[in-house]
Write a protein that holds these residues in place. Structure first.
Motif, short mmCIF file in Angstrom:
data_model
loop_
_atom_site.label_atom_id
_atom_site.label_comp_id
_atom_site.label_asym_id
_atom_site.label_seq_id
_atom_site.Cartn_x
_atom_site.Cartn_y
_atom_site.Cartn_z
N ILE A 231 0.85 -1.19 0.00
CA ILE A 231 0.00 0.00 0.00
C ILE A 231 0.89 1.24 0.00
O ILE A 231 2.05 1.20 0.42
N TYR A 232 0.33 2.33 -0.48
CA TYR A 232 0.94 3.64 -0.31
C TYR A 232 -0.13 4.71 -0.46
O TYR A 232 -1.21 4.46 -1.03
N ASP A 233 0.13 5.89 0.04
CA ASP A 233 -0.82 7.00 -0.02
C ASP A 233 -0.68 7.75 -1.34
O ASP A 233 0.44 7.95 -1.84
N VAL A 234 -1.82 8.18 -1.86
CA VAL A 234 -1.86 8.98 -3.09
C VAL A 234 -2.49 10.34 -2.75
O VAL A 234 -3.58 10.37 -2.16
N PRO A 235 -1.85 11.45 -3.07
CA PRO A 235 -2.43 12.76 -2.78
C PRO A 235 -3.79 12.94 -3.46
O PRO A 235 -4.00 12.49 -4.58
N GLU B 75 -4.36 8.31 -11.86
CA GLU B 75 -3.67 7.04 -12.09
C GLU B 75 -3.36 6.88 -13.58
O GLU B 75 -4.22 7.13 -14.43
N ARG B 76 -2.16 6.47 -13.87
CA ARG B 76 -1.79 6.14 -15.25
C ARG B 76 -1.91 4.63 -15.43
O ARG B 76 -1.34 3.86 -14.66
N LEU B 77 -2.63 4.23 -16.42
CA LEU B 77 -2.81 2.80 -16.66
C LEU B 77 -1.53 2.21 -17.23
O LEU B 77 -1.02 2.66 -18.26
N VAL B 78 -1.00 1.21 -16.55
CA VAL B 78 0.25 0.57 -16.96
C VAL B 78 -0.08 -0.57 -17.93
O VAL B 78 -0.95 -1.40 -17.66
N GLU C 17 1.13 3.50 -11.01
CA GLU C 17 1.71 4.84 -11.12
C GLU C 17 0.62 5.90 -10.98
O GLU C 17 -0.47 5.75 -11.54
N PHE C 18 0.92 6.96 -10.26
CA PHE C 18 0.03 8.11 -10.10
C PHE C 18 0.84 9.38 -10.34
O PHE C 18 2.04 9.42 -10.06
N TYR C 19 0.15 10.41 -10.84
CA TYR C 19 0.85 11.65 -11.16
C TYR C 19 -0.02 12.86 -10.83
O TYR C 19 -1.25 12.77 -10.73
N ASN C 20 0.65 13.98 -10.67
CA ASN C 20 -0.04 15.25 -10.44
C ASN C 20 -0.49 15.79 -11.80
O ASN C 20 0.34 16.07 -12.66
N PRO C 21 -1.79 15.95 -12.05
CA PRO C 21 -2.23 16.41 -13.37
C PRO C 21 -1.75 17.81 -13.72
O PRO C 21 -1.72 18.18 -14.90
#
Length: 250
Positions: A108-112, A117-120, A133-137
């Motif tokens: 697990i990890y926290d996502v702001p 989410e970017r689909l891998v 993977e998650f990113y700041n838009p």
């Protein structure tokens, strides 16, 4: 010494000597006072309105500050927990939300709040082991992601582990080569599980990496941000970095 006698005194004396009422002397209009030119200026604020203006300004400033949206770097930043399954490429469906993964999650990890989410793809998952993977838009290069490698039972030396990770990540290779500062340390959680923690301050980019072994797999969690975003959001990014851990049976 001669004494000056005013016209008023003269008529009063004459009236007293004759016993008749003296006529009133004609009223001489006073000489106009010399006019002094006055420079035009804005009228000063009265004492009754000045405090109100100052108070209104203070209230307006306070209202602006109170309505400014807080940065994610603030203590009150909101996060969502991501449950990762670290499934192999053959079993990877590419769809499904966190709720369906919770029971089978391996980490697990926290996502702001607000990150996407970017689909891998299966190909990417099979070549470099990227699992999520998650990113700041607002700045796509400010992101977090996790990679894993199967068949590794325990951690090797810290430098060897990092070099092995860089073999499948060209950006990480470049960042290590151009690093202005580099930190590596070993930590243990409450269960005694060992984590290698790396912090790399490269040319224009800052990275936090956490690596551990569990379930016969090596998990590596990355948090990357360009220097301006790092300077702004480093408290939030450190929280995200520290939130990563493996879960379930070992």
């Amino acid at each position: 010494m001669a004494t000056a006698i005013t016209p008023l005194a003269f008529f009063s004396a004459a009236a007293a000597s004759t016993g008749t009422t003296a006529p009133k002397p004609p009223q001489t209009p006073p000489l106009p006072k010399p006019q002094i030119p006055i420079l035009q200026s804005k009228p000063p604020l009265s004492t009754s309105t000045a405090p109100i203006s100052i108070a209104a300004t203070t209230i307006a400033v306070a209202a602006i500050l109170s309505t400014t949206p807080p940065s994610l770097a603030d203590t009150g930043a909101a996060f969502n927990v991501y449950y990762g399954t670290a499934a192999s490429a053959a079993n990877y469906g590419g769809l499904g939300g966190n709720a369906s993964k919770k029971d089978t999650a391996e980490y697990i990890y926290d996502v702001p709040e607000g990150w996407k989410e970017r689909l891998v793809s299966k190909v990417e998952k099979g070549t470099n082991g990227t699992d999520s993977e998650f990113y700041n838009p607002k700045k796509r290069t400010e992101k977090e992601y996790l990679t894993f490698l199967a068949g590794i039972r325990q951690l090797g030396p810290k430098d060897v582990i990092l070099n092995n990770l860089a073999l499948s990540d060209v950006n990480l290779q470049d960042q290590i080569a151009s690093a202005e500062s580099f930190l590596a340390e070993e930590k243990k959680d409450e269960n005694g599980q060992i984590y290698y923690v790396y912090e790399i301050d490269g040319a224009g980019t800052h990275s936090l990496i956490s690596v551990t072994c569990a379930k016969n797999k090596l998990y590596a969690h990355f948090v990357n941000a360009p220097t301006p975003e790092w300077n702004r959001d480093q408290d939030m990014l450190r929280h995200v970095h520290e939130s990563f851990k493996t879960i379930g049976s070992y």
